[in-house]
Design a protein around this motif. Sequence first.
Motif, mmCIF file in Angstrom:
data_model
loop_
_atom_site.group_PDB
_atom_site.id
_atom_site.type_symbol
_atom_site.label_atom_id
_atom_site.label_comp_id
_atom_site.label_asym_id
_atom_site.label_seq_id
_atom_site.Cartn_x
_atom_site.Cartn_y
_atom_site.Cartn_z
ATOM 1 N N ALA A 135 0.846 -1.198 0.000
ATOM 2 C CA ALA A 135 0.000 0.000 0.000
ATOM 3 C C ALA A 135 0.882 1.248 0.000
ATOM 4 O O ALA A 135 0.595 2.235 -0.693
ATOM 5 C CB ALA A 135 -0.935 -0.004 1.196
ATOM 6 N N VAL A 136 1.983 1.200 0.750
ATOM 7 C CA VAL A 136 2.941 2.317 0.743
ATOM 8 C C VAL A 136 3.507 2.501 -0.669
ATOM 9 O O VAL A 136 3.594 3.619 -1.188
ATOM 10 C CB VAL A 136 4.097 2.069 1.750
ATOM 11 N N PHE A 137 3.839 1.384 -1.294
ATOM 12 C CA PHE A 137 4.330 1.405 -2.683
ATOM 13 C C PHE A 137 3.299 2.084 -3.595
ATOM 14 O O PHE A 137 3.640 2.962 -4.405
ATOM 15 C CB PHE A 137 4.596 -0.039 -3.132
ATOM 16 N N ALA A 138 2.028 1.696 -3.442
ATOM 17 C CA ALA A 138 0.969 2.257 -4.290
ATOM 18 C C ALA A 138 0.836 3.767 -4.068
ATOM 19 O O ALA A 138 0.724 4.538 -5.031
ATOM 20 C CB ALA A 138 -0.359 1.553 -4.005
ATOM 21 N N LEU A 139 0.896 4.195 -2.797
ATOM 22 C CA LEU A 139 0.762 5.627 -2.496
ATOM 23 C C LEU A 139 1.956 6.405 -3.047
ATOM 24 O O LEU A 139 1.801 7.485 -3.614
ATOM 25 C CB LEU A 139 0.626 5.835 -0.980
ATOM 26 N N ASP A 140 3.149 5.848 -2.908
ATOM 27 C CA ASP A 140 4.344 6.487 -3.489
ATOM 28 C C ASP A 140 4.202 6.624 -5.004
ATOM 29 O O ASP A 140 4.578 7.637 -5.590
ATOM 30 C CB ASP A 140 5.605 5.663 -3.164
ATOM 31 N N ARG A 141 3.650 5.588 -5.621
ATOM 32 C CA ARG A 141 3.448 5.616 -7.079
ATOM 33 C C ARG A 141 2.455 6.716 -7.464
ATOM 34 O O ARG A 141 2.618 7.348 -8.503
ATOM 35 C CB ARG A 141 2.895 4.262 -7.571
ATOM 36 N N ALA A 200 8.797 -2.318 -9.200
ATOM 37 C CA ALA A 200 8.698 -2.770 -7.800
ATOM 38 C C ALA A 200 10.097 -2.950 -7.197
ATOM 39 O O ALA A 200 10.358 -2.559 -6.060
ATOM 40 C CB ALA A 200 7.898 -4.066 -7.730
ATOM 41 N N LYS A 201 10.979 -3.536 -8.007
ATOM 42 C CA LYS A 201 12.348 -3.798 -7.550
ATOM 43 C C LYS A 201 13.063 -2.492 -7.187
ATOM 44 O O LYS A 201 13.722 -2.404 -6.144
ATOM 45 C CB LYS A 201 13.088 -4.500 -8.700
ATOM 46 N N GLN A 202 12.923 -1.510 -8.050
ATOM 47 C CA GLN A 202 13.592 -0.233 -7.813
ATOM 48 C C GLN A 202 13.020 0.463 -6.580
ATOM 49 O O GLN A 202 13.758 1.067 -5.800
ATOM 50 C CB GLN A 202 13.492 0.655 -9.051
ATOM 51 N N TRP A 203 11.710 0.400 -6.414
ATOM 52 C CA TRP A 203 11.096 1.023 -5.231
ATOM 53 C C TRP A 203 11.593 0.345 -3.953
ATOM 54 O O TRP A 203 11.970 1.008 -2.984
ATOM 55 C CB TRP A 203 9.564 0.959 -5.338
ATOM 56 N N LEU A 204 11.609 -0.985 -3.967
ATOM 57 C CA LEU A 204 12.057 -1.734 -2.784
ATOM 58 C C LEU A 204 13.500 -1.392 -2.420
ATOM 59 O O LEU A 204 13.884 -1.408 -1.246
ATOM 60 C CB LEU A 204 11.917 -3.241 -3.016
ATOM 61 N N ALA A 205 14.303 -1.068 -3.428
ATOM 62 C CA ALA A 205 15.715 -0.756 -3.180
ATOM 63 C C ALA A 205 15.881 0.614 -2.524
ATOM 64 O O ALA A 205 16.874 0.853 -1.830
ATOM 65 C CB ALA A 205 16.493 -0.820 -4.491
ATOM 66 N N ARG A 206 14.909 1.514 -2.723
ATOM 67 C CA ARG A 206 15.101 2.879 -2.191
ATOM 68 C C ARG A 206 14.168 3.247 -1.038
ATOM 69 O O ARG A 206 14.460 4.177 -0.284
ATOM 70 C CB ARG A 206 14.969 3.901 -3.329
ATOM 71 N N PHE A 226 11.500 2.172 11.447
ATOM 72 C CA PHE A 226 12.757 1.420 11.574
ATOM 73 C C PHE A 226 13.872 1.946 10.659
ATOM 74 O O PHE A 226 15.018 1.517 10.780
ATOM 75 C CB PHE A 226 12.508 -0.069 11.332
ATOM 76 N N HIS A 227 13.485 2.871 9.738
ATOM 77 C CA HIS A 227 14.474 3.491 8.853
ATOM 78 C C HIS A 227 15.360 2.469 8.144
ATOM 79 O O HIS A 227 16.588 2.616 8.115
ATOM 80 C CB HIS A 227 15.333 4.502 9.629
ATOM 81 N N ARG A 228 14.728 1.453 7.671
ATOM 82 C CA ARG A 228 15.439 0.407 6.940
ATOM 83 C C ARG A 228 14.580 -0.025 5.759
ATOM 84 O O ARG A 228 13.364 0.182 5.779
ATOM 85 C CB ARG A 228 15.610 -0.824 7.840
ATOM 86 N N VAL A 248 8.869 -10.594 -6.634
ATOM 87 C CA VAL A 248 10.085 -9.831 -6.946
ATOM 88 C C VAL A 248 11.196 -10.127 -5.930
ATOM 89 O O VAL A 248 12.369 -10.159 -6.276
ATOM 90 C CB VAL A 248 9.759 -8.319 -6.991
ATOM 91 N N TYR A 249 10.811 -10.335 -4.657
ATOM 92 C CA TYR A 249 11.832 -10.468 -3.615
ATOM 93 C C TYR A 249 11.708 -11.755 -2.792
ATOM 94 O O TYR A 249 12.490 -11.983 -1.872
ATOM 95 C CB TYR A 249 11.770 -9.260 -2.664
ATOM 96 N N SER A 250 10.716 -12.601 -3.086
ATOM 97 C CA SER A 250 10.436 -13.750 -2.209
ATOM 98 C C SER A 250 11.621 -14.717 -2.105
ATOM 99 O O SER A 250 11.913 -15.237 -1.034
ATOM 100 C CB SER A 250 9.192 -14.493 -2.692
#
Lengths: 343, 343
Positions: B90-96, B152-158, B164-166, B203-205
Amino acid sequence: MSTLRRVRGRFCTFVAIALLCGGLLHTVRASAQAPSLPSWNDGPAKQAINAFVKEVTDESSLKYVDPEDRIATFDQDGTLWVEHPLYTQAVFALDRVHELALQHPEWNHQEPFKAVLANDASAMAWFSESDWETIVAATHAGMSTDAFREIAKQWLARANHPRFHRPYTDLVYQPMLEVLEFLRANKFKTYIVTGGGQEFVRVYSERVYGIPPEHVVGSSILTKYEYQEGKPVLMREPKVFFIDDFTGKAIGINLFIGKRPCAAFGNSRGDQQMLEWTQGAGGAKLMMLVLHDDPEREYAYGPADGLPDTKVGTFPDSLMAEANGRGWVVISMKKDWKRIFGF
Amino acid sequence: MSTLRRVRGRFCTFVAIALLCGGLLHTVRASAQAPSLPSWNDGPAKQAINAFVKEVTDESSLKYVDPEDRIATFDQDGTLWVEHPLYTQAVFALDRVHELALQHPEWNHQEPFKAVLANDASAMAWFSESDWETIVAATHAGMSTDAFREIAKQWLARANHPRFHRPYTDLVYQPMLEVLEFLRANKFKTYIVTGGGQEFVRVYSERVYGIPPEHVVGSSILTKYEYQEGKPVLMREPKVFFIDDFTGKAIGINLFIGKRPCAAFGNSRGDQQMLEWTQGAGGAKLMMLVLHDDPEREYAYGPADGLPDTKVGTFPDSLMAEANGRGWVVISMKKDWKRIFGF
């Protein structure tokens, strides 16, 4: 057979030594492994399979593929087992119509059931997709998934093919069983990707092909979660959920597997997109189509290559042209296969 | 750590001897294997896992399960990784939405986008299912499957978690990673069965959980087979295909795996039917629910057990009552887990 046994014997010694040597194991594993393909005649088809497996398993090759990405997909009807004169699951559905007719006297006056009950082959030959959907809805739905599996299992145990007078599950192509085994021995995961019903094929896929239920991708109807006597059941609903045929085969592969195959095997126009999708990404790829050109030992139909036309498992000229244009390998049952069946 | 290393060392010696002895191998394999569960405190949850694995792998047990039927399914959000304050996807979707807003000036005046662009947290908290579907359609569709994976991969990387700032993929529960490993070491196939997007999780499983794409069952949108510059692509369409949540989890397990799990792990009401479906057949079964009762190290929410209520990963009293009534094991993050994360 003696060659196979000799190769297997050597392989066992090989493995024993490799295990003892420990460090050598990794290198040893890199080359293509037995069993070979004893029911295949030497020729371009057999060579293509061997060359492909050698390439993807050789760590020094540019086309080496990691074991976890070694995915091979197989159409079922006409590729792994006999589909003439009619798809096995269609025979099952028609038999079910006869069985259920006692509870449905109205079917005697209602198409498409009327034609089925009258064994009117010429009318059935012209059944539309919607006719078949009506028949599938009446024969494949209204019971739990567990009950359906039991019905299918019992039918498979008693039904016989009209020409070969054997259970349908005997009518699998021995050369293709050898390809499945050969690929698995080389760490491929083998999947069935069929236009047929996923739940139906899962009943026998492990026993017949060594392919577990979770590696069967097929067409499906909706299921609904309910409670019966306090226990959950999945009830099969008379509504199509997913058709795993034509473009649906590429969609189904992405949906169920999530990886592109390295190898894909089919025999008809419904397999076109599966082969295109397989070839569409880079790397070593093997696309093969079985051509039914052997009326003596099995059947002959195309209409490609001037073979008789058919509505069941059609291999049109356009598919042959695409195969030739894209480097897909056509397997001639007549020339490439020493034997057709294991019996 | 030193215990783990010692156990592993013993295990290796064990295997080496077993391989040399050959015939003994089969018997040796029958008992439950290391690794153990170092991040778990001794208690009923850890005991339940150990007892279950012992039972299904012991050939002399009435509840022995053949390796090919050892299936374990895991919810993801709140079971394998952090889901608060909001599901990662959901965070990914909102960022998009923020990223794509430049191309969509109309979104500034159009809900639900307007609330997202204004960072109106209280409005977003009340988004309906249809609001989320609109957002998913706008952010998850309109590109090929390959392109989506890259996005998705690029978003997960950044992207980083606000508390938790991670990276989100760091926020996986170490004790659950150990359960996954422990089960796989005992020849279980581990599957993710998530209400989240199947394509997103795939993508990351593998990297994060050691679970390959083909073992990820999730929600999906329609895809369409097309040709772009002569090559086939699967285009993601703005239309829901399958929702793998609540009853959908049981349906998804049957559809994608075709076997009943022996073990199922969840944490919220969306996992109820997955656990019921797992327990519904005979044999050894393990059903577990993670309770988030640790506000210091992670979060605390229920409303079960008097914990704060939440719309994200709700664990209602009714689910707790069902768990108690049916013998499902509730994992207390606070009491059962020595550590939460691997970092």
